[in-house]
Design a protein around this motif. Sequence first.
Motif, short mmCIF file in Angstrom:
data_model
loop_
_atom_site.label_atom_id
_atom_site.label_comp_id
_atom_site.label_asym_id
_atom_site.label_seq_id
_atom_site.Cartn_x
_atom_site.Cartn_y
_atom_site.Cartn_z
N HIS A 5 3.74 -0.43 4.95
CA HIS A 5 2.90 -0.08 3.79
C HIS A 5 1.43 -0.10 4.18
CE1 HIS A 5 2.40 -0.62 -0.89
NE2 HIS A 5 1.44 0.13 -0.38
N HIS A 7 -2.41 2.46 3.85
CA HIS A 7 -3.10 3.61 3.24
C HIS A 7 -4.17 4.15 4.18
CE1 HIS A 7 -1.11 3.14 -0.63
NE2 HIS A 7 -1.16 1.84 -0.39
N HIS A 38 -0.91 7.07 -0.92
CA HIS A 38 -0.51 7.35 -2.30
C HIS A 38 -0.15 8.83 -2.48
CE1 HIS A 38 -1.80 3.40 -3.91
NE2 HIS A 38 -2.84 3.49 -3.10
N GLU A 89 3.73 6.37 -0.90
CA GLU A 89 3.87 5.46 -2.04
C GLU A 89 3.74 6.29 -3.31
OE1 GLU A 89 0.88 2.36 -2.44
OE2 GLU A 89 2.09 1.28 -3.92
N HIS A 117 1.90 1.36 -11.08
CA HIS A 117 0.50 0.92 -11.19
C HIS A 117 -0.05 1.21 -12.58
CE1 HIS A 117 0.78 2.31 -6.81
NE2 HIS A 117 0.32 1.09 -6.62
N HIS A 163 5.41 -3.75 -4.12
CA HIS A 163 4.82 -4.93 -4.77
C HIS A 163 5.44 -5.22 -6.13
CE1 HIS A 163 2.46 -1.57 -6.31
NE2 HIS A 163 1.74 -1.49 -5.20
N ASP A 232 0.12 -3.44 2.87
CA ASP A 232 -0.64 -2.65 1.89
C ASP A 232 -2.10 -2.54 2.34
OD1 ASP A 232 -1.06 -1.11 -0.36
OD2 ASP A 232 -0.25 -2.59 -1.76
ZN ZN Z 1 -0.04 -0.42 -3.05
#
Ligand code: ZN
Length: 271
Positions: A5, A7, A38, A89, A117, A163, A232
């Motif tokens: 995970h 970004h 994302h 994600e 989210h 998460h 993350d």
């Molecule tokens: Zn995240």
Amino acid sequence: MIDLHVHTWRCRHAVGTVFEYVAAAAERGIDTIAITDHLPLPPALIARDPGMAAYAMPVVELPAYVDEVLSARTAVSATGGPEVLLGIEADVYPGNEAFVRTMLAEHPFDVVLGSVHFVDGWAFDDPDRREGYASWDVRALWERYFDDLVSAARGGLADVIGHADLVKKFGYVPDGDLMPLYREVASAFAEAGVAVEVNTAGLRKPCAEIYPAAPLLRALNRAGVPVTVGSDAHAPAEVGSAYGEARRALLDAGYRSAVVFRSRQAEEVPL
Ligand code: ZN
Ligand code: ZN
Ligand code: FE
Ligand code: FE
């Protein structure tokens, strides 16, 4: 060591290129890294709330993102570096499933993280939108969040639930026994056939603990839900962050192995 995970700059609120993440992974001795930026959000959502443009890459950039990850994989495998997986994600919230399905179908992803989210369009994890907590009873918010998360798991779009107790990020935790809720969530995940991740970003947030909390992780273990591990990271310096803590949390919860996903198939790796 694995990190499933991370970004990149493309999501507009992280820094670092794919190559910088892979270099950081190589430096830290990570065997397998999944780049999981994302997934784009629906343009209609951003039109209504332009601030949401800072949550994900724009739709037009998804092909370039995929190309970048796949070429990093090829370049790195020639040098004996870490295995690079093509991940994403996705925001799997009620009403967004068809959009996510369409985007996912266009690319050869190895692993899809399904995350919640937003609750009713409110980004409850955005530090700039914390005023939203004032209009929720904490227990009602938690029940709603986990309802949406279980729906995300049952929808079949995601391999891994991201998460899994993000709703605790700013320390809003309901009073009373959470075990009945955790047991219900764990058995729903088991039935849906999803994995969860042990995500160390929570340690860097006000809640100051791993996602998911130890009692939830134990419930997941008892229900037979497989696990991945992810930092993350939103900067290359965070790659592999707190892996030791994640491993200890997993061992304490009864896990002896994790899984990675290649072409969306789980394969076991030792912890
Ligand atoms: Zn995240
Ligand atoms: Zn992010
Ligand atoms: Fe997330
Ligand atoms: Fe993330």
